[in-house]
Design a protein around this motif. Structure first.
Motif, PDB file in Angstrom:
ATOM      1  N   LYS A  28       0.815  -1.225   0.000  1.00  0.00           N
ATOM      2  CA  LYS A  28       0.000   0.000   0.000  1.00  0.00           C
ATOM      3  C   LYS A  28       0.847   1.272   0.000  1.00  0.00           C
ATOM      4  CE  LYS A  28      -0.770   0.147   4.980  1.00  0.00           C
ATOM      5  NZ  LYS A  28      -1.671  -0.049   6.066  1.00  0.00           N
ATOM      6  N   HIS A  29       2.145   1.156   0.284  1.00  0.00           N
ATOM      7  CA  HIS A  29       3.027   2.332   0.286  1.00  0.00           C
ATOM      8  C   HIS A  29       3.945   2.378  -0.933  1.00  0.00           C
ATOM      9  CE1 HIS A  29       1.755   3.327   4.322  1.00  0.00           C
ATOM     10  NE2 HIS A  29       2.035   2.082   4.701  1.00  0.00           N
ATOM     11  N   GLN A  30       3.805   1.411  -1.831  1.00  0.00           N
ATOM     12  CA  GLN A  30       4.722   1.307  -2.966  1.00  0.00           C
ATOM     13  C   GLN A  30       4.326   2.147  -4.180  1.00  0.00           C
ATOM     14  OE1 GLN A  30       5.002  -2.878  -3.823  1.00  0.00           O
ATOM     15  NE2 GLN A  30       5.835  -3.358  -1.809  1.00  0.00           N
ATOM     16  N   ALA A  31       3.055   2.470  -4.312  1.00  0.00           N
ATOM     17  CA  ALA A  31       2.570   3.115  -5.542  1.00  0.00           C
ATOM     18  C   ALA A  31       3.346   4.382  -5.896  1.00  0.00           C
ATOM     19  CB  ALA A  31       1.083   3.420  -5.431  1.00  0.00           C
ATOM     20  N   LYS A  32       3.726   5.155  -4.902  1.00  0.00           N
ATOM     21  CA  LYS A  32       4.432   6.409  -5.203  1.00  0.00           C
ATOM     22  C   LYS A  32       5.820   6.169  -5.805  1.00  0.00           C
ATOM     23  CE  LYS A  32       6.378   7.408  -0.617  1.00  0.00           C
ATOM     24  NZ  LYS A  32       6.414   8.406   0.448  1.00  0.00           N
ATOM     25  N   TYR A  33       6.296   4.930  -5.742  1.00  0.00           N
ATOM     26  CA  TYR A  33       7.614   4.607  -6.298  1.00  0.00           C
ATOM     27  C   TYR A  33       7.549   3.943  -7.672  1.00  0.00           C
ATOM     28  CZ  TYR A  33       9.363   5.631  -1.631  1.00  0.00           C
ATOM     29  OH  TYR A  33       9.677   6.251  -0.453  1.00  0.00           O
ATOM     30  N   PHE A  34       6.340   3.602  -8.146  1.00  0.00           N
ATOM     31  CA  PHE A  34       6.201   2.881  -9.415  1.00  0.00           C
ATOM     32  C   PHE A  34       6.925   3.596 -10.556  1.00  0.00           C
ATOM     33  CE2 PHE A  34       2.045   0.243  -8.717  1.00  0.00           C
ATOM     34  CZ  PHE A  34       2.616  -0.351  -7.613  1.00  0.00           C
ATOM     35  N   ASP A  35       6.604   4.874 -10.768  1.00  0.00           N
ATOM     36  CA  ASP A  35       7.193   5.612 -11.889  1.00  0.00           C
ATOM     37  C   ASP A  35       8.696   5.777 -11.714  1.00  0.00           C
ATOM     38  OD1 ASP A  35       4.722   5.825 -13.073  1.00  0.00           O
ATOM     39  OD2 ASP A  35       4.345   7.868 -12.356  1.00  0.00           O
ATOM     40  N   ILE A  36       9.120   5.997 -10.485  1.00  0.00           N
ATOM     41  CA  ILE A  36      10.553   6.163 -10.206  1.00  0.00           C
ATOM     42  C   ILE A  36      11.296   4.874 -10.558  1.00  0.00           C
ATOM     43  CG2 ILE A  36      12.275   6.512  -8.378  1.00  0.00           C
ATOM     44  CD1 ILE A  36      10.056   8.244  -6.959  1.00  0.00           C
ATOM     45  N   ILE A  37      10.776   3.747 -10.096  1.00  0.00           N
ATOM     46  CA  ILE A  37      11.426   2.463 -10.367  1.00  0.00           C
ATOM     47  C   ILE A  37      11.476   2.207 -11.875  1.00  0.00           C
ATOM     48  CG2 ILE A  37      11.232  -0.044 -10.110  1.00  0.00           C
ATOM     49  CD1 ILE A  37      10.096   0.532  -7.247  1.00  0.00           C
TER      50      ILE A  37
END
Length: 121
Positions: free
Chosen positions: A68-77
């Motif tokens: 639930k805390h990973q979505a903000k990193y999707f584009d970065i990754i």
């Protein structure tokens, strides 16, 4: 041994957290580290940043935050184009796995600490 620049997402100054142990073990094995967490801090001279600032040549992303805390990193990754993402126990996320596969990023279900201990990192 090839040194793999590793982005640790979910880094913590708390020595009882697995992310903290992983940072120490990565450093012990001379892997360059970019540590990102909710709070800025430091682990054995490795700074913990609150956002991903150093994006050059990231080989591995290792996750220590829940889905639930990973979505903000999707584009970065996706933009980093790492060789692989390690989903440590409890961080598995089908949506991020599909994104990784779509971007030709290897998905590893494992434990960074065990991988380092057994020479599989």
């Amino acid at each position: 041994m090839v040194k793999k620049k590793t982005l640790v997402i979910g880094a913590s100054e708390n020595p009882q957290r697995y992310s903290n142990m992983a940072i120490k073990k990565l450093a012990l094995n001379n892997h360059p580290i970019v540590a990102v967490g909710n709070k800025a801090g430091i682990v054995d001279e490795i700074p913990i940043q609150t956002e991903v600032l150093d994006t050059a040549d990231i080989n591995t992303v290792t996750l220590y935050i829940g889905p639930k805390h990973q979505a903000k990193y999707f584009d970065i990754i996706a933009s980093l184009q790492p060789k692989r993402i390690i989903f440590n126990p409890g961080t598995e996320n089908k949506e991020l796995e599909l994104l990784a596969e779509k971007n030709n990023i290897e998905v590893v279900h494992g434990c960074t600490l065990v991988m380092l201990s057994t020479g599989q990192f």
